[in-house]
Each structure stands twice: as structure tokens, then as C-alpha cells.
Design a protein around this motif. Structure first.
Motif, PDB file in Angstrom:
ATOM      1  N   CYS A   1       2.657 -45.311  36.253  1.00  0.00           N
ATOM      2  CA  CYS A   1       1.287 -45.655  36.610  1.00  0.00           C
ATOM      3  C   CYS A   1       0.554 -44.458  37.214  1.00  0.00           C
ATOM      4  N   ASP A   2       1.274 -43.706  38.062  1.00  0.00           N
ATOM      5  CA  ASP A   2       0.677 -42.529  38.696  1.00  0.00           C
ATOM      6  C   ASP A   2       0.356 -41.453  37.651  1.00  0.00           C
ATOM      7  N   ASP A   3       1.251 -41.299  36.656  1.00  0.00           N
ATOM      8  CA  ASP A   3       1.012 -40.323  35.589  1.00  0.00           C
ATOM      9  C   ASP A   3      -0.194 -40.720  34.748  1.00  0.00           C
ATOM     10  N   GLU A   4      -0.359 -42.003  34.514  1.00  0.00           N
ATOM     11  CA  GLU A   4      -1.515 -42.508  33.755  1.00  0.00           C
ATOM     12  C   GLU A   4      -2.819 -42.183  34.485  1.00  0.00           C
ATOM     13  N   TRP A   5      -2.828 -42.423  35.789  1.00  0.00           N
ATOM     14  CA  TRP A   5      -4.017 -42.143  36.605  1.00  0.00           C
ATOM     15  C   TRP A   5      -4.340 -40.648  36.565  1.00  0.00           C
ATOM     16  N   ARG A   6      -3.330 -39.815  36.713  1.00  0.00           N
ATOM     17  CA  ARG A   6      -3.536 -38.355  36.681  1.00  0.00           C
ATOM     18  C   ARG A   6      -4.049 -37.891  35.327  1.00  0.00           C
ATOM     19  N   ARG A   7      -3.502 -38.458  34.262  1.00  0.00           N
ATOM     20  CA  ARG A   7      -3.946 -38.081  32.916  1.00  0.00           C
ATOM     21  C   ARG A   7      -5.413 -38.452  32.709  1.00  0.00           C
ATOM     22  N   LYS A   8      -5.801 -39.665  33.105  1.00  0.00           N
ATOM     23  CA  LYS A   8      -7.187 -40.102  32.959  1.00  0.00           C
ATOM     24  C   LYS A   8      -8.118 -39.273  33.836  1.00  0.00           C
ATOM     25  N   ARG A   9      -7.674 -38.937  35.014  1.00  0.00           N
ATOM     26  CA  ARG A   9      -8.488 -38.093  35.910  1.00  0.00           C
ATOM     27  C   ARG A   9      -8.725 -36.725  35.272  1.00  0.00           C
ATOM     28  N   ALA A  10      -7.677 -36.145  34.718  1.00  0.00           N
ATOM     29  CA  ALA A  10      -7.802 -34.848  34.059  1.00  0.00           C
ATOM     30  C   ALA A  10      -8.756 -34.923  32.868  1.00  0.00           C
ATOM     31  N   GLN A  11      -8.706 -36.012  32.116  1.00  0.00           N
ATOM     32  CA  GLN A  11      -9.618 -36.185  30.978  1.00  0.00           C
ATOM     33  C   GLN A  11     -11.065 -36.274  31.462  1.00  0.00           C
ATOM     34  N   ARG A  12     -11.309 -37.017  32.543  1.00  0.00           N
ATOM     35  CA  ARG A  12     -12.670 -37.133  33.086  1.00  0.00           C
ATOM     36  C   ARG A  12     -13.177 -35.770  33.548  1.00  0.00           C
ATOM     37  N   GLN A  13     -12.325 -35.034  34.240  1.00  0.00           N
ATOM     38  CA  GLN A  13     -12.731 -33.717  34.730  1.00  0.00           C
ATOM     39  C   GLN A  13     -13.031 -32.769  33.568  1.00  0.00           C
ATOM     40  N   ALA A  14     -12.227 -32.839  32.535  1.00  0.00           N
ATOM     41  CA  ALA A  14     -12.434 -31.957  31.383  1.00  0.00           C
ATOM     42  C   ALA A  14     -13.734 -32.262  30.658  1.00  0.00           C
ATOM     43  N   SER A  15     -14.112 -33.532  30.597  1.00  0.00           N
ATOM     44  CA  SER A  15     -15.351 -33.878  29.899  1.00  0.00           C
ATOM     45  C   SER A  15     -16.576 -33.722  30.797  1.00  0.00           C
ATOM     46  N   ASN A  16     -16.453 -33.938  32.096  1.00  0.00           N
ATOM     47  CA  ASN A  16     -17.597 -33.832  33.008  1.00  0.00           C
ATOM     48  C   ASN A  16     -17.934 -32.393  33.364  1.00  0.00           C
ATOM     49  N   GLY A  17     -16.951 -31.528  33.404  1.00  0.00           N
ATOM     50  CA  GLY A  17     -17.167 -30.146  33.829  1.00  0.00           C
ATOM     51  C   GLY A  17     -18.265 -29.424  33.060  1.00  0.00           C
ATOM     52  N   PRO A  18     -18.186 -29.399  31.740  1.00  0.00           N
ATOM     53  CA  PRO A  18     -19.235 -28.708  30.975  1.00  0.00           C
ATOM     54  C   PRO A  18     -20.625 -29.320  31.172  1.00  0.00           C
TER      55      PRO A  18
END
Length: 93
Positions: free
Chosen positions: A1-18
Motif C-alpha cells: 500500500c505504501d509503495d502504491e502511494w509513493r508511485r502515485k505521488r511520483a506520477q503526480r509530481q512528474a505531471s504537475n512539475g512542467p
């Protein structure tokens, strides 16, 4: 569950950054244009810029801000700026 949360967080950061970087570039261009016009900027928060000017200049400053924010960068989507004037930030909104 923790890995899922981290993966989704990383995806959000990657798309929001630009997007956030692009928005900052547009706001910075407007701030530079206003500074070149001799207007004092006292505050910038996210996509809002607070500019001090004489009451007689408020309409021209708002017009300059709107034009600069809407035309600084060519995008496929239309950017709509809504400048407001008032004696303080709360009343200008």
C-alpha cells in the motif's frame, strides 16, 4: 500500500512539475513587463501579482497585466487573465 502511494505521488509530481514551471514563466514575464513600465510589485503568490500604482493608472496597469499574461506564451489553450483593482488585495478580488 505504501509503495502504491509513493508511485502515485511520483506520477503526480512528474505531471504537475512542467505545468507549474510553465505557469511561473508566464507570471515572471508579466512581472518583468510591469517592472519595465516602472510599476512597483509588492507581492506575487502563485498566479496573482499585487502591483502598487496611482489610482489614475489602475486601468492601464490592469490592461497591461491582462495583455502580458494572455499573450506572453503561445499555447494551444487560451489563457484568460482577470485583473482587478482596489485599495488593498482583499477588495481587489
Amino acid at each position: 500500500c505504501d509503495d502504491e502511494w509513493r508511485r502515485k505521488r511520483a506520477q503526480r509530481q512528474a505531471s504537475n512539475g512542467p505545468m507549474q514551471a510553465g505557469a511561473q514563466e508566464i507570471v515572471m514575464a508579466a512581472m518583468i513587463a510591469l517592472a519595465e513600465d516602472g510599476h512597483q510589485q509588492t507581492l506575487q503568490v502563485h498566479d496573482e501579482i499585487h502591483v502598487v500604482c496611482d489610482e489614475d493608472d489602475a486601468d492601464s496597469v490592469c490592461s497591461r497585466m491582462k495583455t502580458t499574461l494572455e499573450t506572453t506564451t503561445r499555447l494551444e489553450a487560451y489563457l484568460k487573465a482577470e485583473p482587478h483593482a482596489g485599495p488593498n488585495w482583499e477588495e481587489a478580488k
